[in-house]
Design a protein around this motif. Structure first.
Motif, PDB file in Angstrom:
ATOM      1  N   ARG A  13       0.824  -1.210   0.000  1.00 33.98           N
ATOM      2  CA  ARG A  13       0.000   0.000   0.000  1.00 33.98           C
ATOM      3  C   ARG A  13       0.857   1.258   0.000  1.00 33.98           C
ATOM      4  NH1 ARG A  13      -4.084  -0.579  -2.275  1.00 33.98           N
ATOM      5  NH2 ARG A  13      -4.911  -2.643  -1.936  1.00 33.98           N
ATOM      6  N   GLU A  14       1.821   1.256   0.895  1.00 36.51           N
ATOM      7  CA  GLU A  14       2.600   2.485   1.060  1.00 36.51           C
ATOM      8  C   GLU A  14       3.452   2.789  -0.167  1.00 36.51           C
ATOM      9  OE1 GLU A  14       4.807   2.168   4.682  1.00 36.51           O
ATOM     10  OE2 GLU A  14       2.935   1.973   5.797  1.00 36.51           O
ATOM     11  N   THR A  15       4.114   1.767  -0.640  1.00 38.55           N
ATOM     12  CA  THR A  15       5.081   2.022  -1.701  1.00 38.55           C
ATOM     13  C   THR A  15       4.444   2.087  -3.079  1.00 38.55           C
ATOM     14  OG1 THR A  15       6.314   0.447  -0.396  1.00 38.55           O
ATOM     15  CG2 THR A  15       7.458   1.458  -2.243  1.00 38.55           C
ATOM     16  N   TYR A  16       3.514   1.193  -3.344  1.00 37.96           N
ATOM     17  CA  TYR A  16       3.080   1.064  -4.726  1.00 37.96           C
ATOM     18  C   TYR A  16       1.590   1.279  -4.942  1.00 37.96           C
ATOM     19  CZ  TYR A  16       7.578  -1.179  -4.776  1.00 37.96           C
ATOM     20  OH  TYR A  16       8.897  -1.453  -4.630  1.00 37.96           O
ATOM     21  N   GLY A  17       0.837   1.260  -3.910  1.00 37.96           N
ATOM     22  CA  GLY A  17      -0.611   1.366  -4.060  1.00 37.96           C
ATOM     23  C   GLY A  17      -0.986   2.697  -4.668  1.00 37.96           C
ATOM     24  N   PRO A  18      -2.225   2.820  -5.100  1.00 38.05           N
ATOM     25  CA  PRO A  18      -2.662   4.049  -5.747  1.00 38.05           C
ATOM     26  C   PRO A  18      -2.563   5.260  -4.820  1.00 38.05           C
ATOM     27  CG  PRO A  18      -4.504   2.583  -5.276  1.00 38.05           C
ATOM     28  CD  PRO A  18      -3.253   1.828  -5.032  1.00 38.05           C
ATOM     29  N   THR A  19      -2.548   5.018  -3.521  1.00 36.57           N
ATOM     30  CA  THR A  19      -2.441   6.150  -2.602  1.00 36.57           C
ATOM     31  C   THR A  19      -1.013   6.684  -2.548  1.00 36.57           C
ATOM     32  OG1 THR A  19      -2.290   4.449  -0.922  1.00 36.57           O
ATOM     33  CG2 THR A  19      -4.347   5.680  -1.031  1.00 36.57           C
ATOM     34  N   GLY A  20      -0.062   5.865  -2.994  1.00 38.17           N
ATOM     35  CA  GLY A  20       1.350   6.227  -2.909  1.00 38.17           C
ATOM     36  C   GLY A  20       1.730   7.412  -3.773  1.00 38.17           C
ATOM     37  N   GLY A  21       2.115   7.144  -5.022  1.00 34.99           N
ATOM     38  CA  GLY A  21       2.635   8.210  -5.874  1.00 34.99           C
ATOM     39  C   GLY A  21       1.543   8.997  -6.570  1.00 34.99           C
ATOM     40  N   GLY A  22       0.293   8.545  -6.449  1.00 29.45           N
ATOM     41  CA  GLY A  22      -0.784   9.206  -7.166  1.00 29.45           C
ATOM     42  C   GLY A  22      -0.674   8.943  -8.665  1.00 29.45           C
ATOM     43  N   ALA A  23       0.033   7.879  -9.043  1.00 31.59           N
ATOM     44  CA  ALA A  23       0.214   7.564 -10.456  1.00 31.59           C
ATOM     45  C   ALA A  23      -1.099   7.063 -11.049  1.00 31.59           C
ATOM     46  CB  ALA A  23       1.289   6.491 -10.609  1.00 31.59           C
ATOM     47  N   GLU A  24      -1.180   7.121 -12.367  1.00 35.36           N
ATOM     48  CA  GLU A  24      -2.387   6.723 -13.060  1.00 35.36           C
ATOM     49  C   GLU A  24      -2.614   5.220 -12.917  1.00 35.36           C
ATOM     50  OE1 GLU A  24      -4.059   7.575 -17.489  1.00 35.36           O
ATOM     51  OE2 GLU A  24      -2.048   8.212 -16.966  1.00 35.36           O
ATOM     52  N   VAL A  25      -3.841   4.838 -12.576  1.00 36.75           N
ATOM     53  CA  VAL A  25      -4.137   3.417 -12.403  1.00 36.75           C
ATOM     54  C   VAL A  25      -4.291   2.761 -13.773  1.00 36.75           C
ATOM     55  CG1 VAL A  25      -5.821   1.757 -11.549  1.00 36.75           C
ATOM     56  CG2 VAL A  25      -5.243   3.758 -10.189  1.00 36.75           C
ATOM     57  N   CYS A  26      -3.638   1.650 -13.954  1.00 34.93           N
ATOM     58  CA  CYS A  26      -3.680   0.966 -15.244  1.00 34.93           C
ATOM     59  C   CYS A  26      -4.513  -0.312 -15.147  1.00 34.93           C
ATOM     60  CB  CYS A  26      -2.276   0.643 -15.690  1.00 34.93           C
ATOM     61  SG  CYS A  26      -2.201  -0.037 -17.319  1.00 34.93           S
ATOM     62  N   VAL A  27      -4.274  -1.089 -14.114  1.00 33.74           N
ATOM     63  CA  VAL A  27      -5.034  -2.308 -13.896  1.00 33.74           C
ATOM     64  C   VAL A  27      -5.659  -2.227 -12.517  1.00 33.74           C
ATOM     65  CG1 VAL A  27      -4.952  -4.818 -13.709  1.00 33.74           C
ATOM     66  CG2 VAL A  27      -3.421  -3.650 -15.292  1.00 33.74           C
ATOM     67  N   GLU A  28      -6.911  -2.595 -12.445  1.00 35.06           N
ATOM     68  CA  GLU A  28      -7.593  -2.528 -11.176  1.00 35.06           C
ATOM     69  C   GLU A  28      -8.490  -3.746 -11.013  1.00 35.06           C
ATOM     70  OE1 GLU A  28     -10.473   0.485 -10.998  1.00 35.06           O
ATOM     71  OE2 GLU A  28     -10.674   0.367  -8.833  1.00 35.06           O
ATOM     72  N   ALA A  29      -8.256  -4.494  -9.952  1.00 40.31           N
ATOM     73  CA  ALA A  29      -9.084  -5.668  -9.669  1.00 40.31           C
ATOM     74  C   ALA A  29      -9.649  -5.529  -8.272  1.00 40.31           C
ATOM     75  CB  ALA A  29      -8.264  -6.946  -9.782  1.00 40.31           C
ATOM     76  N   VAL A  30     -10.957  -5.689  -8.150  1.00 40.73           N
ATOM     77  CA  VAL A  30     -11.598  -5.630  -6.839  1.00 40.73           C
ATOM     78  C   VAL A  30     -12.428  -6.890  -6.641  1.00 40.73           C
ATOM     79  CG1 VAL A  30     -13.156  -4.330  -5.353  1.00 40.73           C
ATOM     80  CG2 VAL A  30     -11.726  -3.112  -6.992  1.00 40.73           C
ATOM     81  N   GLY A  31     -12.073  -7.651  -5.645  1.00 40.51           N
ATOM     82  CA  GLY A  31     -12.829  -8.874  -5.329  1.00 40.51           C
ATOM     83  C   GLY A  31     -12.939  -9.827  -6.503  1.00 40.51           C
ATOM     84  N   LEU A  32     -11.886  -9.904  -7.291  1.00 50.26           N
ATOM     85  CA  LEU A  32     -11.901 -10.715  -8.504  1.00 50.26           C
ATOM     86  C   LEU A  32     -12.043 -12.207  -8.175  1.00 50.26           C
ATOM     87  CD1 LEU A  32     -11.570 -10.370 -11.567  1.00 50.26           C
ATOM     88  CD2 LEU A  32      -9.140 -10.808 -11.262  1.00 50.26           C
ATOM     89  N   GLU A  33     -12.972 -12.854  -8.877  1.00 49.59           N
ATOM     90  CA  GLU A  33     -13.254 -14.264  -8.618  1.00 49.59           C
ATOM     91  C   GLU A  33     -13.393 -15.033  -9.915  1.00 49.59           C
ATOM     92  OE1 GLU A  33     -16.731 -15.295  -6.361  1.00 49.59           O
ATOM     93  OE2 GLU A  33     -16.214 -13.822  -4.826  1.00 49.59           O
ATOM     94  N   LYS A  34     -12.973 -16.283  -9.896  1.00 49.07           N
ATOM     95  CA  LYS A  34     -13.272 -17.177 -11.011  1.00 49.07           C
ATOM     96  C   LYS A  34     -13.586 -18.560 -10.471  1.00 49.07           C
ATOM     97  CE  LYS A  34     -13.875 -18.643 -15.131  1.00 49.07           C
ATOM     98  NZ  LYS A  34     -14.949 -18.110 -15.975  1.00 49.07           N
ATOM     99  N   VAL A  35     -14.783 -18.992 -10.749  1.00 47.67           N
ATOM    100  CA  VAL A  35     -15.215 -20.318 -10.309  1.00 47.67           C
ATOM    101  C   VAL A  35     -15.422 -21.180 -11.541  1.00 47.67           C
ATOM    102  CG1 VAL A  35     -16.963 -21.607  -9.037  1.00 47.67           C
ATOM    103  CG2 VAL A  35     -16.368 -19.281  -8.335  1.00 47.67           C
ATOM    104  N   PHE A  36     -14.758 -22.316 -11.597  1.00 46.90           N
ATOM    105  CA  PHE A  36     -14.950 -23.245 -12.707  1.00 46.90           C
ATOM    106  C   PHE A  36     -15.943 -24.318 -12.308  1.00 46.90           C
ATOM    107  CE2 PHE A  36     -10.600 -21.795 -13.760  1.00 46.90           C
ATOM    108  CZ  PHE A  36     -10.846 -21.363 -15.042  1.00 46.90           C
ATOM    109  N   GLN A  37     -16.811 -24.656 -13.252  1.00 48.07           N
ATOM    110  CA  GLN A  37     -17.706 -25.793 -13.021  1.00 48.07           C
ATOM    111  C   GLN A  37     -17.013 -27.005 -13.599  1.00 48.07           C
ATOM    112  OE1 GLN A  37     -20.623 -25.468 -11.506  1.00 48.07           O
ATOM    113  NE2 GLN A  37     -20.757 -23.242 -11.472  1.00 48.07           N
TER     114      GLN A  37
END
Lengths: 362, 294
Positions: free
Chosen positions: A29-53
């Motif tokens: 979080r501190e070093t690289y998270g979006p709150t850190g440098g305020g850099a532009e977000v390129c990839v964002e995953a929130v609660g990403l899930e994949k369930v195979f049947q």
């Protein structure tokens, strides 16, 4: 883009620390998270899930349906221009995650954005913004000479002539492809094919480059060549690079940030150095004495783990300095030679898994 | 305000529908173009071995002609087959072969989708900005498959001159319509077979029984087959529309199923329907694609 970035910040904070190992999460979080440098977000995953049947035959006609949670709620963000390594054991969910990031697989749950695009919904639009290299299989046309394959790539991505030539020339030079251009892909060696594939993935100037096991099966020279190229690409063009690997040297030499995935969960997200702390890894000091002696004792912070004739092995925490230990041994023992071994990251990760499981089991 | 919104809603919906259709058209055109240049690249690469290519085409042509020779030999012992003369059987044979040959030339690569699903190389198609359908169809485009089409055209030419028929413009027009519609029906079977391979990776053989098996069946007069089979290929898998029904009209034969006369002209509509169904099933198959382990 700015708005979605702000949104991600709140999302990230709300879910932060939910999955990862505490300490590692913090560093991330501190070093690289979006709150850190305020850099532009390129990839964002929130609660990403994949369930195979998975359907399994249990009788002549009876079938059993089973759910396999390959990815089980992963959160992370990658800023533009970052180089991130995904590691984890086989079947951990790395490749599944990458496949969702490229739009090959549709997530079963959670939210995903790559370059502002939802990969599953707008796969075709995303393909123009990303480059993908699969270590195990080529995206080139097996029977066509490399030159023809590239010409096809040009038409498929509708790359303007000038840009195409500039990019191709650059790749041919840096990846040493000049003599291979007239060779059919099937005749290329693994290392040559990998370089050819990387070039093919970059001709359309993608913002994000995914590499799935880019150095698998390559010899030392080819590995070094691929790594040098990727480092330059990231530094000069600012291309965001995401790679999965088994080779931890890849991570050490390329990625400042590493994401560890196991059992579909995010175990660690942060700097490589932090991984050592989390894994309580140890460095090993190998000392050669003048003659065979009883195991060295009484060195604070270090313990002798093995002796073999005049040679002894001492382990001490990776975070501690080797200097006082060496000084102490040299003062009391007839020292001939010594060497220092850095911790094996695979061990570190294995230890981290063990730690994770311990509280769960108890 | 709410009322105004409600009033605007149908307009918005129409605009959205128009946009969706326009996008689909743009996508289809791009798919066809991409198919064109990928196929062209394959043709160029096979032309590197020109002699081998020519031999392959000639070989293909000769094998398929020998196939018809068997029918000719049969006719040295009989005068009619199921009430059809040799030129009439040749007409059936040629139209069936032409339709199948055209579909096979353009979409014959669909057989390979099953192995691509198995080894996970479908992934590489999904990360390119070209419809997967076009990529699969154009993959390893083999111009040598033109041999079957060539044979069909030669045979069609002969049968048209040998047939003792009054070639009205309507009859004449029905011939190309039949071939193109038939190719579309066979093409739909190819795509459908390919789509099923997303679920069952060895469905290729089932599909082959409809394509190769289908074309062989259609080369013979419908009157020699059992009525149940005829019903099956009319109402279930509409292969009868490839050439049988329109050909019966051209040749002036009675339809053994006694269907209303207009079905003889229904081939284009049936073909369009088949293509829509195949397209939808293909899309569902692609959506359900689960990739492989690594």
């Amino acid at each position: 883009m700015g708005e979605s970035g702000a949104e991600s910040r709140t999302d990230g904070d709300a879910t932060g620390g939910g999955t990862g190992v505490g300490a590692g999460r913090e560093t991330g979080r501190e070093t690289y998270g979006p709150t850190g440098g305020g850099a532009e977000v390129c990839v964002e995953a929130v609660g990403l899930e994949k369930v195979f049947q998975v359907r399994r035959r249990t009788g002549v006609l009876r079938r059993e349906r089973r759910e396999v949670r390959a990815v089980d709620g992963i959160d992370f963000t990658v800023a533009r221009g970052e180089m991130v390594g995904f590691i984890g054991p086989n079947g951990a969910g790395k490749s599944t995650t990458i496949k969702m990031l490229t739009g090959i697989l549709t997530p079963s749950g959670g939210r995903l954005r790559v370059a502002g695009i939802d990969p599953a919904r707008e796969r075709t639009r995303l393909t123009r913004r990303i480059g993908v290299v699969f270590g195990q299989r080529t995206t080139l046309w097996w029977d066509l000479p490399l030159r023809d394959s590239y010409a096809l790539v040009r038409r498929i991505y509708r790359i303007p002539g000038e840009r195409y030539r500039a990019n191709l020339d650059r790749c041919v030079e840096l990846l040493d492809l000049g003599e291979l251009l007239d060779v059919p892909v099937r005749q290329l060696s693994l290392g040559q094919r990998m370089r050819a594939d990387i070039a093919a993935a970059l001709l359309h100037d993608p913002e994000v480059l995914y590499l799935d096991e880019p150095t698998i099966g390559l010899d030392v020279i080819s590995k070094a060549q691929v790594r040098d190229f990727l480092r330059d690409l990231n530094a000069e063009r600012g291309t965001t690079v995401l790679l999965t690997t088994h080779d931890l040297t890849d991570i050490e030499q390329l990625c400042e940030r590493v994401i560890v995935i196991d059992h579909g969960r995010l175990m660690y997200d942060g700097a490589l150095a932090g991984l050592h702390e989390v894994g309580e890894s140890e460095r090993t000091l190998v000392v050669d004495l003048e003659r065979e002696l009883p195991p060295i004792e009484g060195v604070p912070g270090a313990r002798t783990v093995r002796t073999e004739g005049p040679r002894q092995w001492l382990a001490f925490p990776a975070s501690a300095s080797a200097a006082p230990i060496v000084a102490r041994i040299a003062a009391d023992h007839p020292l001939v030679d010594l060497s220092l071994r850095e911790p094996d990251i695979e061990d570190v990760i294995a230890r981290m898994y063990a730690q994770q499981r311990r509280p769960a089991a108890g | 305000m709410a009322e105004a919104e409600r009033a605007a809603a149908p307009g918005v919906r129409d605009a959205r529908a128009v946009r969706a259709v326009r996008e689909a058209v743009v996508r289809a055109r791009w798919g066809v173009r991409a198919y064109g240049f990928i196929a062209a690249m394959w043709v160029r690469s096979t032309m590197a071995y020109r002699t081998s290519f020519v031999l392959m085409v000639v070989g293909n042509l000769v094998t398929t002609l020998l196939d018809f020779l068997a029918i000719v030999i049969m006719f040295t012992h009989i005068d009619e087959l199921g009430g059809f003369t040799l030129p009439e059987v040749a007409f059936l044979y040629a139209t069936s072969s032409a339709a199948f040959g055209l579909a096979d030339l353009l979409l014959g690569s669909f057989d390979r989708i099953g192995s691509r699903v198995r080894d996970g190389t479908v992934d590489t198609l999904l990360v390119r900005p070209v419809p997967v359908l076009a990529q699969v169809a154009a993959d390893r485009f083999a111009l040598r498959r033109v041999g079957r089409l060539l044979q069909a055209v030669l045979l069609l030419g002969w049968s048209v001159t040998a047939l003792d028929l009054d070639w009205t413009p309507g009859r004449l027009l029905l011939v190309p319509v039949m071939v193109v519609s038939g190719a579309a029906i066979f093409g739909a079977v190819y795509v459908l077979g390919g789509a099923f391979q997303f679920w069952a990776q060895d469905a290729a053989e089932v599909q082959n029984s409809f394509t190769y098996g289908g074309t062989t069946m259609l080369q013979y007069p419908p009157t020699v087959f059992a009525r149940e089979l005829l019903r099956g290929v009319t109402f279930v898998v509409p292969l009868a529309f490839v050439n049988w029904l329109p050909a019966l009209h051209v040749l002036g034969h009675d339809d053994p199923l006694r269907l209303p006369g207009w079905v003889d002209f229904a081939s284009p509509a049936v073909a369009a329907l088949c293509c829509v169904v195949a397209g939808l099933v293909w899309r569902a198959g692609l959506r359900g694609y689960q990739s492989t382990g690594s």
